[in-house]
Design a protein around this motif. Structure first.
Motif, mmCIF file in Angstrom:
data_model
loop_
_atom_site.group_PDB
_atom_site.id
_atom_site.type_symbol
_atom_site.label_atom_id
_atom_site.label_comp_id
_atom_site.label_asym_id
_atom_site.label_seq_id
_atom_site.Cartn_x
_atom_site.Cartn_y
_atom_site.Cartn_z
ATOM 1 N N GLY A 1 15.641 -32.552 49.500
ATOM 2 C CA GLY A 1 15.469 -33.996 49.432
ATOM 3 C C GLY A 1 16.432 -34.634 48.458
ATOM 4 O O GLY A 1 17.388 -34.007 47.998
ATOM 5 N N SER A 2 16.172 -35.896 48.141
ATOM 6 C CA SER A 2 17.016 -36.593 47.170
ATOM 7 C C SER A 2 16.686 -36.175 45.747
ATOM 8 O O SER A 2 17.573 -36.092 44.896
ATOM 9 N N SER A 3 15.414 -35.916 45.480
ATOM 10 C CA SER A 3 15.006 -35.541 44.137
ATOM 11 C C SER A 3 14.768 -34.040 44.040
ATOM 12 O O SER A 3 15.291 -33.376 43.152
ATOM 13 N N ALA A 4 13.981 -33.500 44.948
ATOM 14 C CA ALA A 4 13.679 -32.065 44.955
ATOM 15 C C ALA A 4 14.633 -31.333 45.892
ATOM 16 O O ALA A 4 14.590 -31.515 47.104
ATOM 17 N N ASP B 1 11.573 -36.151 51.112
ATOM 18 C CA ASP B 1 11.866 -37.507 50.634
ATOM 19 C C ASP B 1 13.375 -37.686 50.511
ATOM 20 O O ASP B 1 14.034 -36.910 49.816
ATOM 21 N N LYS B 2 13.906 -38.710 51.181
ATOM 22 C CA LYS B 2 15.343 -38.982 51.138
ATOM 23 C C LYS B 2 15.593 -40.454 50.849
ATOM 24 O O LYS B 2 14.988 -41.338 51.463
ATOM 25 N N HIS B 3 16.490 -40.725 49.916
ATOM 26 C CA HIS B 3 16.879 -42.093 49.597
ATOM 27 C C HIS B 3 17.993 -42.564 50.543
ATOM 28 O O HIS B 3 18.733 -41.742 51.101
ATOM 29 N N PRO B 4 18.137 -43.874 50.719
ATOM 30 C CA PRO B 4 19.097 -44.394 51.695
ATOM 31 C C PRO B 4 20.545 -44.023 51.426
ATOM 32 O O PRO B 4 21.314 -43.793 52.358
ATOM 33 N N LYS C 1 20.491 -40.842 32.650
ATOM 34 C CA LYS C 1 21.447 -39.949 33.302
ATOM 35 C C LYS C 1 20.849 -39.215 34.509
ATOM 36 O O LYS C 1 21.504 -38.358 35.101
ATOM 37 N N LEU C 2 19.633 -39.533 34.875
ATOM 38 C CA LEU C 2 19.012 -38.889 36.034
ATOM 39 C C LEU C 2 19.755 -39.271 37.311
ATOM 40 O O LEU C 2 20.206 -40.405 37.463
ATOM 41 N N ALA C 3 19.858 -38.335 38.245
ATOM 42 C CA ALA C 3 20.557 -38.597 39.503
ATOM 43 C C ALA C 3 19.798 -39.612 40.360
ATOM 44 O O ALA C 3 20.400 -40.483 40.978
ATOM 45 N N SER C 4 18.469 -39.487 40.412
ATOM 46 C CA SER C 4 17.630 -40.410 41.191
ATOM 47 C C SER C 4 16.477 -40.886 40.313
ATOM 48 O O SER C 4 15.330 -40.455 40.461
ATOM 49 N N PRO C 5 16.764 -41.772 39.360
ATOM 50 C CA PRO C 5 15.747 -42.148 38.361
ATOM 51 C C PRO C 5 14.499 -42.793 38.932
ATOM 52 O O PRO C 5 13.386 -42.520 38.469
ATOM 53 N N PHE C 6 14.658 -43.660 39.943
ATOM 54 C CA PHE C 6 13.473 -44.322 40.495
ATOM 55 C C PHE C 6 12.617 -43.340 41.272
ATOM 56 O O PHE C 6 11.382 -43.412 41.235
ATOM 57 N N MET C 7 13.267 -42.403 41.991
ATOM 58 C CA MET C 7 12.486 -41.394 42.700
ATOM 59 C C MET C 7 11.791 -40.473 41.713
ATOM 60 O O MET C 7 10.615 -40.126 41.891
ATOM 61 N N THR C 8 12.501 -40.070 40.660
ATOM 62 C CA THR C 8 11.869 -39.236 39.636
ATOM 63 C C THR C 8 10.678 -39.958 39.020
ATOM 64 O O THR C 8 9.600 -39.370 38.837
ATOM 65 N N MET C 9 10.844 -41.250 38.705
ATOM 66 C CA MET C 9 9.747 -42.023 38.130
ATOM 67 C C MET C 9 8.562 -42.103 39.088
ATOM 68 O O MET C 9 7.401 -42.044 38.666
ATOM 69 N N SER D 1 9.873 -43.114 52.063
ATOM 70 C CA SER D 1 10.680 -42.774 50.890
ATOM 71 C C SER D 1 12.152 -43.115 51.076
ATOM 72 O O SER D 1 12.911 -43.141 50.105
ATOM 73 N N SER D 2 12.557 -43.365 52.301
ATOM 74 C CA SER D 2 13.925 -43.825 52.555
ATOM 75 C C SER D 2 14.067 -45.302 52.205
ATOM 76 O O SER D 2 15.189 -45.831 52.205
ATOM 77 N N MET D 3 12.937 -45.963 51.933
ATOM 78 C CA MET D 3 12.877 -47.402 51.661
ATOM 79 C C MET D 3 13.264 -48.232 52.884
ATOM 80 O O MET D 3 13.522 -49.428 52.779
ATOM 81 N N LEU D 4 13.286 -47.583 54.042
ATOM 82 C CA LEU D 4 13.645 -48.247 55.296
ATOM 83 C C LEU D 4 12.453 -48.222 56.239
ATOM 84 O O LEU D 4 11.674 -47.262 56.237
#
Length: 535
Positions: free
Chosen positions: A217-220, A238-241, A496-504, A53-56
């Motif tokens: 996390g980034s979303s939750a 789940d954490k985004h970069p 306006k979502l903070a993390s739209p791709f993670m939410t999706m 989920s970090s995409m790394l």
């Protein structure tokens, strides 16, 4: 030899100490005199994270988080496992072996997560048994299929029995489960949960002996809502970069202390507690323990100065002291290019009442809503003014399945966004204002061999994730920069979502209430069955 103010997670004391290291292991710890400005802590452990989920890749992830004091993680690789099965898990283990970060794994318990979606692989109870024989596999991963546990599903129960045989814990995943059903879930042998969103959940589960992971996390983000109710671990999930570039476990500690948690208690939640639960020789500064040590400047901001793993200095003043060479992986996409008409929902009426997925900012759960939509030329149209958009999931493993529905909460005014990160089977998910842009976004994604795509006014914006359609071999800075560009485009599009791709990505997660979508159709999680788009 390391000297400073030792935070003793056994006794809760803080005092000047000297730590002697020999052959990568702590030889002796002695209390000494003197005054020191810095604090000696055990290396931080993130007890529940999905590195994907970090995409790394694991090695790029290590390069990013080790300078912030993370010396160990317990990673559930069910993302890559749903794409590539045990071959994906082996990739994660091999790539992680190239860096000093201690990456422990759990055996993914739900591949696929449910029988109501198409995954790229199936991991059986026999394969789970073989995986758990590996010392690097420290637990059975989160048991998301709680209906399977409650229904005594033979395959589900066999996986839990395999963990018991190997004397390894079973992680849980039981959002909103309560009462007698929760009792049965715990009685099966499941010991943790990271899906609590209500204080009452935490209290009930802890009273029944569950160990609770407070998630940030980034979303939750549940830490602020739950911290007063108690907990045993603080985890990322789940954490985004772009968030990891700011910090990792150190930032979660800072936030916990800011919310009123005692610093030593917070430190225990990312050191001794996960070490004891997963039987790791980590997370402790004591004779015979692996010399994983973090030096910080204070117990408020948790700014990390130095990091040691196995007694070797691996990071200094925010910079890694090791090189990273991520491993490559072959393409995992077997999907044909799509046409606009593939994204149409047909009707013979002028208007239709439809079920709508309602996304919630900062949460994995969704609500079930409804709307009355107009139909033109036999196709039901979205209502952009009321934020009712089109959503689709397209299977990418060679079976050519897809499903269409409607979603609310993304706020797009034009264009479309698509991703090959769609928990947990990671089929392609796309949200858009019109069928043409949705088709264009999906086709671009396939060309890129996975990743994230936005289409706006005929222009494409992409972040390529060629490792299983989930991860990049690029640095966190490069990935974050591309993601930031995408978020900027989404702002222009009206989102306006903070993390739209993670939410999706969580719109396809069929084990989190209430209404979700898979490649097989619209799914009611609470009833655990498909529902019609048109009411």
């Amino acid at each position: 030899m390391i000297r400073g103010n030792l935070v003793n997670v056994f006794t809760g004391e803080i005092y000047p100490a000297e730590v002697k290291i020999k052959n990568n292991v702590i030889e002796c710890v002695k209390q000494i005199g003197g005054k020191f400005n810095e604090y000696i802590l055990p290396g931080f452990i993130d007890a529940h994270i999905h590195i994907e989920s970090s995409m790394l890749t694991p090695s790029r992830f290590a390069e990013t988080v080790v300078p912030y004091g993370t010396t160990s993680v317990v990673s559930d690789p069910h993302e890559i496992a749903n794409v590539l099965g045990t071959r994906g898990i082996k990739y994660m283990i091999k790539d992680a072996a190239n860096v000093p970060l201690n990456v422990f794994f759990t055996a993914p318990s739900c591949v696929p997560a449910t029988p109501f979606e198409t995954s790229g692989a199936i991991i059986s109870a026999k394969e789970i048994d073989r995986l758990l024989d590996d010392d690097q596999i420290v637990a059975l991963g989160e048991m998301m299929n709680f209906p399977g546990v409650l229904g005594d599903d033979p395959e589900v129960m066999a996986k839990i029995e395999a963990a018991k045989k190997h004397k390894k814990p079973v992680d849980g995943h039981a959002p909103l489960l309560a009462g007698e059903e929760l009792c049965k879930y715990i009685a099966a042998g499941i010991s943790t949960d990271h899906e609590c969103t209500l204080a009452s959940e935490v209290i009930e589960k802890r009273k029944l002996g569950m160990k609770i992971m407070l998630r940030q996390g980034s979303s939750a983000k549940n830490l602020a809502d739950l911290i007063d109710s108690g907990g045993d671990f603080i985890v990322s999930d789940d954490k985004h970069p772009e968030d990891l570039l700011k910090g990792h476990v150190n930032l979660m500690l800072k936030e916990a202390v800011k919310l009123g948690l005692d610093p030593v208690e917070a430190i225990k939640m990312v050191t001794i507690n996960p070490a004891n639960h997963y039987n790791l020789n980590k997370g402790l500064i004591a004779p015979g323990k692996d010399a994983d040590i973090v030096i910080i400047d204070d117990l408020k901001d948790f700014n990390v100065r130095e990091v040691y793993i196995g007694g070797n200095k691996v990071a200094n003043e925010g910079k890694p002291l090791f090189e990273t060479k991520p491993l490559e992986l072959q393409s995992t996409f077997k999907i044909s290019y799509k046409k606009p008409e593939d994204f149409e929902i047909r009707s013979n009426n002028e208007e239709e009442k439809v079920n709508v997925i309602k996304a919630i900012e900062g949460q994995l759960i969704t609500e079930e809503s409804e709307a009355v939509l107009m139909a033109f030329n036999g196709n039901i149209e979205p209502d952009i003014g009321n934020d009712i958009l089109k959503i689709a999931v397209l299977e990418r493993y060679g079976h050519n399945r897809m499903a269409n529905a409607f979603v609310q909460g993304f706020g797009l005014l034009n264009g479309a966004i698509a991703s090959s990160v769609a928990h947990d089977s990671h089929n392609i998910i796309v949200v858009g204002t019109n069928s043409q842009d949705m088709a264009d976004a999906v086709n671009k994604l396939v060309q890129n061999n996975g990743g994230l795509v936005a289409v706006l006014n005929g222009n494409y914006y992409s972040l390529n994730l060629p490792i299983g359609g989930l991860m990049s071999t690029s640095t966190a800075n490069d990935v974050s920069s591309k993601l930031e560009e995408l978020h900027d485009v989404l702002n222009i599009m009206g989102c306006k979502l903070a993390s739209p791709f993670m939410t999706m990505s969580f719109m396809a997660l069929l084990v989190i209430p209430k209404l979700k979508i898979s490649d097989m159709g619209l799914f009611d999680v609470e009833k655990f069955e498909f529902v019609d788009i048109i009411k």
